[in-house]
Design an enzyme around this catalytic site. Structure first.
Site, short mmCIF file in Angstrom:
data_model
loop_
_atom_site.label_atom_id
_atom_site.label_comp_id
_atom_site.label_asym_id
_atom_site.label_seq_id
_atom_site.Cartn_x
_atom_site.Cartn_y
_atom_site.Cartn_z
N GLY A 122 0.82 -1.21 0.00
CA GLY A 122 0.00 0.00 0.00
C GLY A 122 0.85 1.26 0.00
N GLY A 188 26.69 -6.54 17.74
CA GLY A 188 25.63 -5.93 18.53
C GLY A 188 25.21 -6.81 19.70
CB ALA A 189 26.16 -6.98 23.21
CB ILE A 192 18.44 -9.28 17.88
CG1 ILE A 192 16.99 -8.80 17.72
CG2 ILE A 192 18.79 -10.33 16.83
CD1 ILE A 192 16.64 -8.24 16.36
CD GLU A 211 27.07 -3.01 22.04
OE1 GLU A 211 26.23 -3.77 21.55
OE2 GLU A 211 27.01 -1.76 21.92
CB ALA A 331 5.01 -7.59 19.69
CG HIS A 455 5.75 -21.40 50.12
ND1 HIS A 455 6.97 -20.83 49.91
CD2 HIS A 455 5.98 -22.63 50.68
CE1 HIS A 455 7.92 -21.66 50.34
NE2 HIS A 455 7.34 -22.76 50.81
P1 FAD Z 1 5.77 -5.50 11.85
O1 FAD Z 1 5.58 -6.68 12.72
O2 FAD Z 1 7.10 -5.25 11.25
O3 FAD Z 1 4.67 -5.62 10.70
C1 FAD Z 1 4.56 -4.69 9.67
C2 FAD Z 1 3.81 -5.33 8.52
O4 FAD Z 1 3.54 -4.33 7.55
C3 FAD Z 1 4.61 -6.43 7.81
O5 FAD Z 1 3.78 -7.53 7.54
C4 FAD Z 1 5.05 -5.75 6.50
O6 FAD Z 1 5.23 -6.68 5.44
C5 FAD Z 1 3.85 -4.85 6.25
N1 FAD Z 1 4.15 -3.70 5.38
C6 FAD Z 1 5.22 -2.88 5.39
N2 FAD Z 1 5.08 -1.92 4.45
C7 FAD Z 1 3.90 -2.13 3.86
C8 FAD Z 1 3.19 -1.48 2.83
N3 FAD Z 1 3.68 -0.39 2.24
N4 FAD Z 1 1.99 -1.99 2.46
C9 FAD Z 1 1.48 -3.09 3.06
N5 FAD Z 1 2.10 -3.74 4.04
C10 FAD Z 1 3.29 -3.27 4.44
N6 FAD Z 1 9.09 -7.79 20.32
C11 FAD Z 1 8.57 -8.19 21.49
O7 FAD Z 1 7.73 -7.48 22.04
N7 FAD Z 1 8.92 -9.37 22.06
C12 FAD Z 1 9.82 -10.20 21.49
O8 FAD Z 1 10.12 -11.27 22.03
C13 FAD Z 1 10.40 -9.82 20.27
N8 FAD Z 1 11.29 -10.61 19.65
C14 FAD Z 1 11.81 -10.24 18.43
C15 FAD Z 1 12.74 -11.07 17.83
C16 FAD Z 1 13.29 -10.72 16.61
C17 FAD Z 1 14.29 -11.64 15.95
C18 FAD Z 1 12.87 -9.52 15.97
C19 FAD Z 1 13.42 -9.14 14.62
C20 FAD Z 1 11.95 -8.67 16.57
C21 FAD Z 1 11.42 -9.03 17.82
N9 FAD Z 1 10.52 -8.21 18.48
C22 FAD Z 1 10.00 -8.59 19.69
C23 FAD Z 1 10.08 -6.93 17.91
C24 FAD Z 1 8.69 -7.11 17.26
O9 FAD Z 1 8.76 -8.12 16.28
C25 FAD Z 1 8.24 -5.80 16.64
O10 FAD Z 1 8.26 -4.79 17.63
C26 FAD Z 1 6.83 -5.92 16.10
O11 FAD Z 1 6.73 -6.94 15.13
C27 FAD Z 1 6.38 -4.59 15.47
O12 FAD Z 1 5.07 -4.72 15.05
P2 FAD Z 1 4.49 -3.81 13.86
O13 FAD Z 1 3.10 -4.31 13.65
O14 FAD Z 1 4.71 -2.40 14.16
O15 FAD Z 1 5.38 -4.15 12.59
P1 NAD Z 2 19.25 -3.20 19.93
O1 NAD Z 2 19.08 -1.75 19.78
O2 NAD Z 2 18.64 -3.91 21.07
O3 NAD Z 2 20.82 -3.54 20.00
C1 NAD Z 2 21.72 -3.18 19.01
C2 NAD Z 2 23.12 -3.18 19.61
O4 NAD Z 2 24.05 -3.05 18.56
C3 NAD Z 2 23.35 -2.03 20.56
O5 NAD Z 2 23.91 -2.50 21.77
C4 NAD Z 2 24.32 -1.12 19.80
O6 NAD Z 2 25.19 -0.41 20.64
C5 NAD Z 2 25.05 -2.15 18.96
N1 NAD Z 2 25.64 -1.59 17.74
C6 NAD Z 2 25.10 -0.71 16.86
N2 NAD Z 2 25.97 -0.47 15.84
C7 NAD Z 2 27.07 -1.22 16.08
C8 NAD Z 2 28.30 -1.43 15.39
N3 NAD Z 2 28.57 -0.81 14.24
N4 NAD Z 2 29.20 -2.28 15.92
C9 NAD Z 2 28.93 -2.92 17.08
N5 NAD Z 2 27.80 -2.77 17.78
C10 NAD Z 2 26.87 -1.94 17.28
O7 NAD Z 2 18.81 -3.82 18.53
P2 NAD Z 2 18.54 -5.31 18.09
O8 NAD Z 2 19.13 -6.27 19.07
O9 NAD Z 2 18.92 -5.38 16.67
O10 NAD Z 2 16.96 -5.40 18.21
C11 NAD Z 2 16.15 -4.54 17.41
C12 NAD Z 2 14.84 -4.26 18.08
O11 NAD Z 2 14.04 -5.43 18.12
C13 NAD Z 2 15.02 -3.78 19.49
O12 NAD Z 2 14.60 -2.45 19.56
C14 NAD Z 2 14.15 -4.64 20.33
O13 NAD Z 2 13.25 -3.87 21.07
C15 NAD Z 2 13.38 -5.53 19.37
N6 NAD Z 2 13.49 -6.90 19.89
C16 NAD Z 2 12.87 -7.17 21.07
C17 NAD Z 2 12.99 -8.42 21.62
C18 NAD Z 2 12.32 -8.70 22.93
O14 NAD Z 2 11.45 -7.93 23.31
N7 NAD Z 2 12.67 -9.76 23.63
C19 NAD Z 2 13.75 -9.40 21.01
C20 NAD Z 2 14.39 -9.08 19.82
C21 NAD Z 2 14.25 -7.82 19.26
#
Ligand code: FAD
Ligand code: NAD
Length: 483
Positions: A122, A188-189, A192, A211, A331, A455
């Site tokens: 979209g 990146g620590a 993820i 990191e 999320a 407990h």
């Molecule tokens: P998204 O989930 O990114 O969804 C966006 C959707 O919009 C996608 O389907 C995309 O294809 C679609 N889209 C984009 N542009 C367009 C367009 N122009 N037209 C139509 N559709 C489009 N968060 C947590 O809270 N807990 C976790 O444990 C956690 N673990 C994670 C682990 C990993 C490996 C990663 C990468 C992320 C994790 N996150 C976690 C972060 C979480 O996934 C995101 O914060 C969340 O998915 C964001 O939701 P959203 O709906 O904003 O976007």
């Molecule tokens: P992040 O922001 O958590 O961590 C990125 C790390 O990479 C930081 O510590 C930063 O200092 C480091 N970094 C950046 N540039 C660098 C470089 N050039 N060299 C070395 N280190 C560098 O980002 P992420 O781990 O990629 O996660 C992305 C997002 O996804 C986060 O905002 C997180 O909220 C979301 N996420 C959430 C969960 C969860 O809720 N459990 C799990 C996975 C991802």
């Protein structure tokens, strides 16, 4: 032009699909446009979270933890398991089946709530029209009274570590390795890096995390960051701080290819070879090409769509939620914004309490927090008290065999109102929910201390930490916890 909707949602991740369902529940004629396509060409709902984020990572964290426990954690229980064998393809199939079931579940929810699913990309035009490049069906224009942009985020890349999706990958690639890499590098620590680094460490990789920052996990409470770093080191995760990445490139070696990483720190120049490299340096909002330039939609300096506390954009009737707007990329944050916006469109009062969004890192043990940490309070010159309860003193944690970590509560020095809760330990993700509820209700640590907890549970540690704030904890020595 096709018929007009009350609401068009762009994006079906946890922000967009939840917004669409709530809009439909409120009687609004709603369609949700999404362009996610799987590798085998199927359109699926759920966005990053279900397809390549929260759900697949937690599936692999669970499987890898079980594998690791079978290898190292059962002997203490008197259970001897011999010949532990890993079938990575079955582990991956299990993960894929979970994704498939959950994404189909959203499809069912769309059908039962009468949300129309428009499959395609979209782009917002003027006058609240959306042009959709409908998959395999050409361009169509839709129009609505209200638009909700929920296009999410994508992995950020860095030019000095160009991804080839085979040896140098992002988090999506790291959820799909077909073999356990012998040596795995992670840039990146952050969340993820720690979660996926843990998965592959438990499955046998030697993991090195590089990191840039000089402090580990600066988003968490300092004390918890220090304790968790020590624990990850014990688990064999090698975290190198203050490291400036110079380059990462795929090179030919004797038996194939590896990734050569060059970084600098205070000790000088370093070169390391890895079998795979994960780039996990953050995510960037999907705000490119989401609207035509004639639409007066403002972005902030980091390309997030600019919104106010109600997620209203600079264009009346256009809202934006989830990862594409400011705030933590989580999320549950996006979903709550989706519900708020749906209610606002329906004319109801709604808000999100941005002060109380919990964060969880699903390592072992887990790390979770809500509210202020000790560095915030010190910097603000706040008068606060601290209560700490170590899991080593919890009967349930002992029975589980996971005694690392603590619950830490920070309360106001005069009013005793809880200002922040930090948990490093088993089931921290579940314990933190209780803290969020207490804080939402404006509870004091005394209120939590007066509450009866079953407990033996891990949650009792929250109770004891609350008692410790006022030096009343039963199962730890007195005074130590008083600031
Ligand atoms: P998204 O989930 O990114 O969804 C966006 C959707 O919009 C996608 O389907 C995309 O294809 C679609 N889209 C984009 N542009 C367009 C367009 N122009 N037209 C139509 N559709 C489009 N968060 C947590 O809270 N807990 C976790 O444990 C956690 N673990 C994670 C682990 C990993 C490996 C990663 C990468 C992320 C994790 N996150 C976690 C972060 C979480 O996934 C995101 O914060 C969340 O998915 C964001 O939701 P959203 O709906 O904003 O976007
Ligand atoms: P992040 O922001 O958590 O961590 C990125 C790390 O990479 C930081 O510590 C930063 O200092 C480091 N970094 C950046 N540039 C660098 C470089 N050039 N060299 C070395 N280190 C560098 O980002 P992420 O781990 O990629 O996660 C992305 C997002 O996804 C986060 O905002 C997180 O909220 C979301 N996420 C959430 C969960 C969860 O809720 N459990 C799990 C996975 C991802």
């Amino acid at each position: 032009m096709s018929e007009k909707y009350d609401v068009l949602v762009m994006g079906a991740g946890p922000a967009g699909y939840v917004a669409a369902i709530r809009c439909a529940q409120l009687g609004l004629k709603t369609a949700c446009i999404d362009n996610w396509i799987t590798k085998d060409g199927k359109s699926v709902l759920g966005g990053t979270c279900l397809n390549v984020g929260c759900i697949p990572s937690k599936s692999l964290l669970e499987s890898s933890e079980l594998f690791s426990r079978c290898q190292h954690g059962l002997v203490d229980h008197g259970i001897n398991v011999n010949n532990i064998d890993l079938d990575l393809s079955v582990m991956m199939q299990r993960k894929n089946k979970i994704i498939e079931d959950l994404t189909k579940g959203i499809e069912t929810l769309f059908k039962s709530n009468k949300v129309e699913w428009i499959k395609g990309r979209g782009r917002l035009l003027t006058d609240k029209r959306v042009e959709v490049d409908v998959n395999a069906d050409g361009i169509k224009i839709y129009q609505a009274e209200n638009i909700i942009i929920a296009t999410g985020s994508s992995s950020a890349d860095i030019s000095c570590a160009p991804q080839d999706n085979e040896y140098i990958v992002d988090s999506t690639g790291a959820l799909e390795f077909s073999e356990v890499p012998k040596r795995l590098g992670v840039i990146g620590a952050g969340v993820i890096g720690l979660e996926l680094g843990s998965v592959w460490r438990r499955l046998g990789s030697e993991v090195v995390i590089i990191e840039a920052q000089d402090t580990f996990l600066s988003i968490a409470d300092e004390q918890i960051s220090k304790d968790s770093k020590r624990e990850f080191k014990k688990q064999g995760i090698d975290i190198r701080l203050n490291a400036r990445l110079m380059s990462a490139e795929v090179v030919d070696v004797d038996q194939g290819k590896q990734v050569e990483v060059h970084y600098q720190d205070t000790k000088g120049d370093h070169k390391e070879l890895f079998d795979k490299l994960i780039v996990a340096v953050g995510r960037r909002p999907n705000s490119d090409n989401v609207f035509e330039k004639e639409v007066d939609l403002l972005l902030d300096e980091r390309c997030y769509i600019h919104v106010n506390d109600q997620c209203e954009t600079s264009v009346p009737g256009v809202y934006a939620i989830g990862d594409v707007v400011r705030g933590p990329m989580l999320a549950h944050k996006g979903s709550e914004e989706g519900i708020m916006v749906a209610e606002l469109i329906a004319g109801n009062h709604a808000e999100v309490n941005y002060e109380l969004i919990p964060s969880v890192i699903y390592t072992h043990p887990e790390i979770a927090w809500v509210g202020k940490n000790e560095q915030h309070l010190k910097a603000a010159g706040e008068n606060y008290k601290t209560g700490i309860f170590p899991f080593a003193a919890s009967g349930r944690a002992r029975a589980l065999g996971t005694i690392t970590g603590m619950v830490k509560i920070l309360s106001h020095g005069d009013t005793d109102r809880i200002l922040g809760v930090h948990v490093f330990g088993p089931q921290a993700s579940e314990i933190i929910a209780q803290a969020v509820i207490a804080m939402e209700m404006g509870a004091s640590s005394e209120d939590l201390g007066l509450t009866v907890f079953a407990h033996p549970t891990l949650s009792e540690s929250l109770h004891e930490a609350a008692l410790a704030v006022n030096n009343n904890a039963i199962h730890i020595a007195a005074k130590k916890s008083i600031k």
